[in-house]
Design a protein around this motif. Structure first.
Motif, PDB file in Angstrom:
ATOM      1  N   ARG A 112       4.199  -4.457   6.722  1.00 48.95           N
ATOM      2  CA  ARG A 112       3.223  -5.026   8.056  1.00 48.95           C
ATOM      3  C   ARG A 112       4.180  -5.207   9.071  1.00 48.95           C
ATOM      4  N   ARG A 115       4.938  -6.645   2.849  1.00 44.49           N
ATOM      5  CA  ARG A 115       5.177  -7.601   3.954  1.00 44.49           C
ATOM      6  C   ARG A 115       6.250  -7.070   4.868  1.00 44.49           C
ATOM      7  N   ASP A 171      -2.855 -10.508   2.929  1.00 46.34           N
ATOM      8  CA  ASP A 171      -3.531 -11.523   2.720  1.00 46.34           C
ATOM      9  C   ASP A 171      -3.777 -11.853   1.218  1.00 46.34           C
ATOM     10  N   ASP A 230      -2.909  -6.365   7.340  1.00 45.92           N
ATOM     11  CA  ASP A 230      -3.114  -7.665   7.179  1.00 45.92           C
ATOM     12  C   ASP A 230      -3.920  -8.117   6.247  1.00 45.92           C
ATOM     13  N   ARG A 248       4.040  -4.119  13.149  1.00 49.13           N
ATOM     14  CA  ARG A 248       3.719  -5.233  14.201  1.00 49.13           C
ATOM     15  C   ARG A 248       4.867  -5.156  15.063  1.00 49.13           C
ATOM     16  N   ALA A 282     -10.188  -8.085   6.628  1.00 46.40           N
ATOM     17  CA  ALA A 282      -9.580  -8.137   8.135  1.00 46.40           C
ATOM     18  C   ALA A 282     -10.556  -7.375   8.974  1.00 46.40           C
TER      19      ALA A 282
END
Length: 155
Positions: free
Chosen positions: A88, A85, A134, A130, A92, A32
């Motif tokens: 993250r 997930r 990924d 991120d 955010r 990233a």
């Protein structure tokens, strides 16, 4: 004030990043990059049965990217795909929607809360999350039978 962002704990985390380097044979690698500041995080991830079994990363980032990578390096092994997930998404929301910081074993990420007031610093703070998500997605896609590499030369 910018002093709140670069507080003592963030600088301590940035100075002591666990699991630096690369894995010899990861299940997935992801990078990233923040175009705004030039920070880059590359992660190598190994998973078995949906749980992270090994992790390493190269972190070329500002103190904020280093600090979030430090927490990731400390906690990622043993985490599930869903947990990664969610953390993250919690980060955010914390940065962009004034949401609460992550809870539970990820609660130390609350130290990043002052970053929400500095939009230009959001990308570098999020790099590790991120990249990890990924890499998890790559592993899951391969396990679901999706083509791993469509760039192979034709015979």
């Amino acid at each position: 004030m910018l002093n709140e962002v670069y507080n003592r704990r963030i600088l301590e985390l940035a100075a002591d990043i666990p699991r630096l380097g690369r894995l010899a044979s990861p299940d997935a690698t992801a990078t990233a990059h923040s175009r705004l500041c030039g920070s880059t995080v590359t992660v190598d991830l190994a998973m078995q049965d949906g749980v992270v079994t090994d992790f390493a990363h190269e972190v070329r980032a500002c103190a904020l990217g280093q600090a979030s990578s430090s927490v990731m390096g400390e906690l990622v092994v043993g985490s599930t795909a869903a947990e990664l997930r969610e953390v993250r998404e919690a980060m955010r929301r914390m940065l962009k929607e004034n949401g609460p910081p992550p809870a539970g074993r990820w609660a130390e990420l609350a130290v990043m809360e002052p970053v929400r007031d500095y939009k230009a610093r959001h990308a570098s703070t999020m790099l590790t999350f991120d990249a990890v998500v990924d890499a998890v997605g790559q592993i899951e896609a391969r396990q679901e039978g999706a083509p791993a590499d469509t760039t192979q030369a034709a015979e």
